[in-house]
Design an enzyme around this catalytic site. Structure first.
Site, PDB file in Angstrom:
ATOM      1  N   ASP A  52      -7.879  -4.725  -0.350  1.00 15.14           N
ATOM      2  CA  ASP A  52      -8.889  -6.909  -1.000  1.00 15.14           C
ATOM      3  C   ASP A  52      -8.197  -7.367  -1.006  1.00 15.14           C
ATOM      4  OD1 ASP A  52      -9.436  -3.852  -2.466  1.00 15.14           O
ATOM      5  OD2 ASP A  52      -7.960  -3.166  -2.863  1.00 15.14           O
ATOM      6  N   HIS A 112       1.203  -1.656   0.562  1.00 12.84           N
ATOM      7  CA  HIS A 112      -0.366   0.261   0.318  1.00 12.84           C
ATOM      8  C   HIS A 112       1.127   1.387  -0.089  1.00 12.84           C
ATOM      9  CE1 HIS A 112      -3.794   2.779   0.854  1.00 12.84           C
ATOM     10  NE2 HIS A 112      -4.277   1.757   1.066  1.00 12.84           N
TER      11      HIS A 112
HETATM   12  N1  ACO Z   1       4.235  -7.249  -5.141  1.00 10.06           N
HETATM   13  C1  ACO Z   1       5.962  -7.808  -5.700  1.00 10.06           C
HETATM   14  N2  ACO Z   1       6.319  -6.240  -4.548  1.00 10.06           N
HETATM   15  C2  ACO Z   1       6.075  -5.037  -4.510  1.00 10.06           C
HETATM   16  C3  ACO Z   1       4.398  -5.010  -4.424  1.00 10.06           C
HETATM   17  C4  ACO Z   1       3.445  -5.983  -4.677  1.00 10.06           C
HETATM   18  N3  ACO Z   1       1.829  -6.437  -4.775  1.00 10.06           N
HETATM   19  N4  ACO Z   1       4.029  -3.994  -4.075  1.00 10.06           N
HETATM   20  C5  ACO Z   1       5.210  -3.094  -3.579  1.00 10.06           C
HETATM   21  N5  ACO Z   1       6.426  -4.300  -4.170  1.00 10.06           N
HETATM   22  C6  ACO Z   1       7.406  -3.450  -3.558  1.00 10.06           C
HETATM   23  C7  ACO Z   1       7.565  -2.612  -5.325  1.00 10.06           C
HETATM   24  O1  ACO Z   1       8.041  -3.444  -6.500  1.00 10.06           O
HETATM   25  C8  ACO Z   1       8.898  -1.876  -4.870  1.00 10.06           C
HETATM   26  O2  ACO Z   1       9.753  -2.520  -4.928  1.00 10.06           O
HETATM   27  P1  ACO Z   1      11.795  -1.885  -5.291  1.00 10.06           P
HETATM   28  O3  ACO Z   1      11.323  -0.729  -4.023  1.00 10.06           O
HETATM   29  O4  ACO Z   1      12.494  -2.614  -4.771  1.00 10.06           O
HETATM   30  O5  ACO Z   1      11.274  -1.166  -6.854  1.00 10.06           O
HETATM   31  C9  ACO Z   1       8.904  -1.577  -3.080  1.00 10.06           C
HETATM   32  O6  ACO Z   1       7.623  -2.629  -3.216  1.00 10.06           O
HETATM   33  C10 ACO Z   1       7.587  -0.236  -3.031  1.00 10.06           C
HETATM   34  O7  ACO Z   1       6.393  -0.334  -4.010  1.00 10.06           O
HETATM   35  P2  ACO Z   1       5.903   0.575  -4.785  1.00 10.06           P
HETATM   36  O8  ACO Z   1       5.407   0.345  -5.570  1.00 10.06           O
HETATM   37  O9  ACO Z   1       6.973   2.158  -4.833  1.00 10.06           O
HETATM   38  O10 ACO Z   1       4.734   1.132  -3.853  1.00 10.06           O
HETATM   39  P3  ACO Z   1       3.644   1.911  -4.061  1.00 10.06           P
HETATM   40  O11 ACO Z   1       3.115   3.187  -2.669  1.00 10.06           O
HETATM   41  O12 ACO Z   1       3.763   3.005  -5.632  1.00 10.06           O
HETATM   42  O13 ACO Z   1       2.342   1.553  -5.248  1.00 10.06           O
HETATM   43  C11 ACO Z   1       0.794  -0.883  -4.401  1.00 10.06           C
HETATM   44  C12 ACO Z   1       1.613   0.893  -4.083  1.00 10.06           C
HETATM   45  C13 ACO Z   1       0.402   0.058  -6.045  1.00 10.06           C
HETATM   46  C14 ACO Z   1      -0.598  -0.600  -3.737  1.00 10.06           C
HETATM   47  C15 ACO Z   1       1.639  -1.909  -4.233  1.00 10.06           C
HETATM   48  O14 ACO Z   1       2.096  -1.851  -3.564  1.00 10.06           O
HETATM   49  C16 ACO Z   1       0.908  -3.013  -5.304  1.00 10.06           C
HETATM   50  O15 ACO Z   1       0.914  -2.500  -6.878  1.00 10.06           O
HETATM   51  N6  ACO Z   1       0.402  -3.658  -4.672  1.00 10.06           N
HETATM   52  C17 ACO Z   1      -0.275  -4.759  -5.910  1.00 10.06           C
HETATM   53  C18 ACO Z   1      -2.141  -4.267  -6.126  1.00 10.06           C
HETATM   54  C19 ACO Z   1      -3.018  -3.810  -5.229  1.00 10.06           C
HETATM   55  O16 ACO Z   1      -3.030  -5.094  -3.617  1.00 10.06           O
HETATM   56  N7  ACO Z   1      -3.449  -3.210  -4.575  1.00 10.06           N
HETATM   57  C20 ACO Z   1      -3.972  -2.618  -4.021  1.00 10.06           C
HETATM   58  C21 ACO Z   1      -4.347  -0.855  -2.890  1.00 10.06           C
HETATM   59  S1  ACO Z   1      -4.947  -1.059  -1.592  1.00 10.06           S
HETATM   60  C22 ACO Z   1      -6.578   0.114  -2.481  1.00 10.06           C
HETATM   61  O17 ACO Z   1      -6.769   0.879  -3.544  1.00 10.06           O
HETATM   62  C23 ACO Z   1      -7.545  -0.020  -2.073  1.00 10.06           C
END
Ligand code: ACO
Length: 433
Positions: A367, A309
């Site tokens: 979710d 998140h």
């Molecule tokens: N699986 C694997 N790796 C992940 C995940 C994941 N679900 N989420 C984040 N990471 C990793 C990223 O690759 C990144 O790695 P790095 O630092 O080596 O580059 C690090 O964790 C930080 O992630 P970011 O993408 O920078 O975090 P951001 O805040 O931009 O994204 C997000 C948050 C979009 C929710 C992301 O965690 C994601 O895509 N999750 C899966 C989709 C999801 O469940 N979305 C629902 C969110 S809740 C809602 O909207 C109600």
């Protein structure tokens, strides 16, 4: 907001300094006020994804992502989910206080009396293909509300704003249920005024004109709790979209349609649908290791859906409540050994012990469990994000009202770091290479 402290910004190119005021909220991080930055320094801030940018002042929702705290108007989400109900939370978000019993029944009465759609709007659904994604129908029909309710479009009039807000909250379950009924080729079921909000939605989803339908009270309570948990979440992508659209003076129906479009993406509200699809693809506990390895692989676009998140770097408090609700629903329906739930719990256990997820503070988000509950209730996967939109409508509407009433509100207009060509003379077609 108070401004007793400041940050000093120094331009190392010429040694000039500026004092930037620091504004304190009632709780949470302070903000550096950069509103005069461009005028004073000739520079913009650069913050793609707005990871360090506060876009507005708000009194609605507070999140401390490190501690896993979510509060609406000061009340914790855990208390609201267990002790309150969705109509009360709607009132709280819109008006800032919990209602008295008289205020609550008046509010419920008004919402109930706006649940029916203009009859001509019902024919609007028929323009969509039967296999349309319900979110596509939702975007279209909600946007079309502004063509049907001309008497509530003057955003400078508080009465118009209130009527439009009530209409949006009240009509969303009817639109959602109609989108489902249309995909099934079944007749639309009209709302029933003696049913509660969540109960009415389940009734419109599952009743048919052929026989009596009684909504299971445990499922109605679970649905109500899911609605509470999704009601608002401060300045996320869809809410910021609603505010940005509204900042131009656009009408509320058009703004909420924009919010629905933003919510649809799999990185946002579309994640609950994506979680179920992912669990089905993983298929069995034996395959978890392979998918965890894929999620960790930088060269693989696969991400563990329902994990991570932007704000929570701790357990999402909503996910904890939902885990409990999930068990209540499965018990009520007599579903034992639900393979997807077992798979989800095992996936969660393994991920929470894996250094990759631990170090990056990736925890299950709201979710992760909502999809399993919806599935147990017989709600098709394509409807999951629609239910999220239905719940979030009150948050969008409350945020939109707060923005319109804010005297410091301006049209949203971010700037950019331009890295394209500077200036080139036009070359006539016959002279180009
Ligand atoms: N699986 C694997 N790796 C992940 C995940 C994941 N679900 N989420 C984040 N990471 C990793 C990223 O690759 C990144 O790695 P790095 O630092 O080596 O580059 C690090 O964790 C930080 O992630 P970011 O993408 O920078 O975090 P951001 O805040 O931009 O994204 C997000 C948050 C979009 C929710 C992301 O965690 C994601 O895509 N999750 C899966 C989709 C999801 O469940 N979305 C629902 C969110 S809740 C809602 O909207 C109600």
């Amino acid at each position: 907001m108070s401004s007793k402290k400041s940050f000093t910004l120094t331009d190392n190119r010429n040694g000039k300094s500026w004092d930037l005021p620091v504004l304190d909220g009632s709780t949470g991080p302070s903000v550096i006020d950069v509103r005069k930055l461009y005028a004073d320094t000739d520079c913009f801030t650069y913050d793609p994804g707005f990871t360090s940018t506060g876009s507005c002042e708000s009194k609605l929702t507070f999140i401390d992502g490190d501690k896993g705290i979510l509060r609406h108007r000061g009340y914790s989400i855990e208390e609201l989910a267990v002790q309150s109900d969705f109509m009360e939370v709607c009132y709280l978000l819109l008006y800032g206080e919990l209602p008295t019993s008289e205020q609550k029944s008046t509010f419920e009465y008004k919402i109930t009396n706006h649940t029916m759609l203009h009859e001509q709007l019902n024919t609007f659904f028929k323009g969509f293909r039967r296999d349309s994604h319900p979110m596509a129908i939702m975007c279209g029909v909600v946007g079309a509300l502004s063509a049907f309710y001309h008497d509530s479009l003057d955003i400078s009039d508080p009465w118009h704003r209130m009527v439009a807000s009530y209409r949006l909250i009240a009509k969303m379950p009817t639109i959602a249920a109609n989108a489902y009924k249309y995909s099934q080729g079944q007749p639309f079921i009209y709302p029933k005024n003696d049913l509660g909000y969540a109960e009415n939605f389940l009734y419109m989803m599952y009743a048919t004109p052929c026989e009596e339908y009684k909504v299971n009270p445990v499922l109605a309570r679970a649905m109500d709790r899911i609605l509470i948990l999704h009601a608002d979440h401060e300045q996320n992508a869809s809410t910021s979209t609603v505010r940005l659209a509204g900042s131009s003076g656009a009408n509320p129906f058009a703004c909420i349609a924009a919010g629905i479009a933003s919510l649809w993406g799999p990185a946002h509200g579309g994640a609950n649908e994506a979680v179920l699809n992912m669990l089905e693809t993983i298929g069995s506990k034996d395959n978890i290791a392979e998918y965890i390895a894929r999620a960790k692989d930088k060269n693989d676009p696969f991400r563990l859906m329902g994990f991570g998140h932007r704000v929570y770097k701790n357990y999402d408090p909503r996910a904890k409540v939902l885990q409990q609700t999930c068990h209540e629903v499965l018990d009520e329906l007599g579903i034992k050994d639900e393979p997807l739930l077992e798979l989800a719990m095992e996936l969660e256990r393994i991920a929470l012990e894996d250094p990759y997820f631990v170090d990056k503070k990736l925890f299950p988000n709201v979710d992760f469990y909502s999809g399993i509950i919806f599935r147990a209730m017989g709600i098709p996967t394509s409807m999951f994000t629609v239910l999220f939109a239905m719940a979030r409508t009150v948050g969008w509407v409350a945020q939109w009202n707060e923005m319109v009433e804010d005297p410091s509100q301006k049209i949203g207009r971010p700037r950019q770091l331009y890295t394209g060509e500077v200036e080139r003379p036009y070359v006539k077609l016959h002279k180009r290479g």
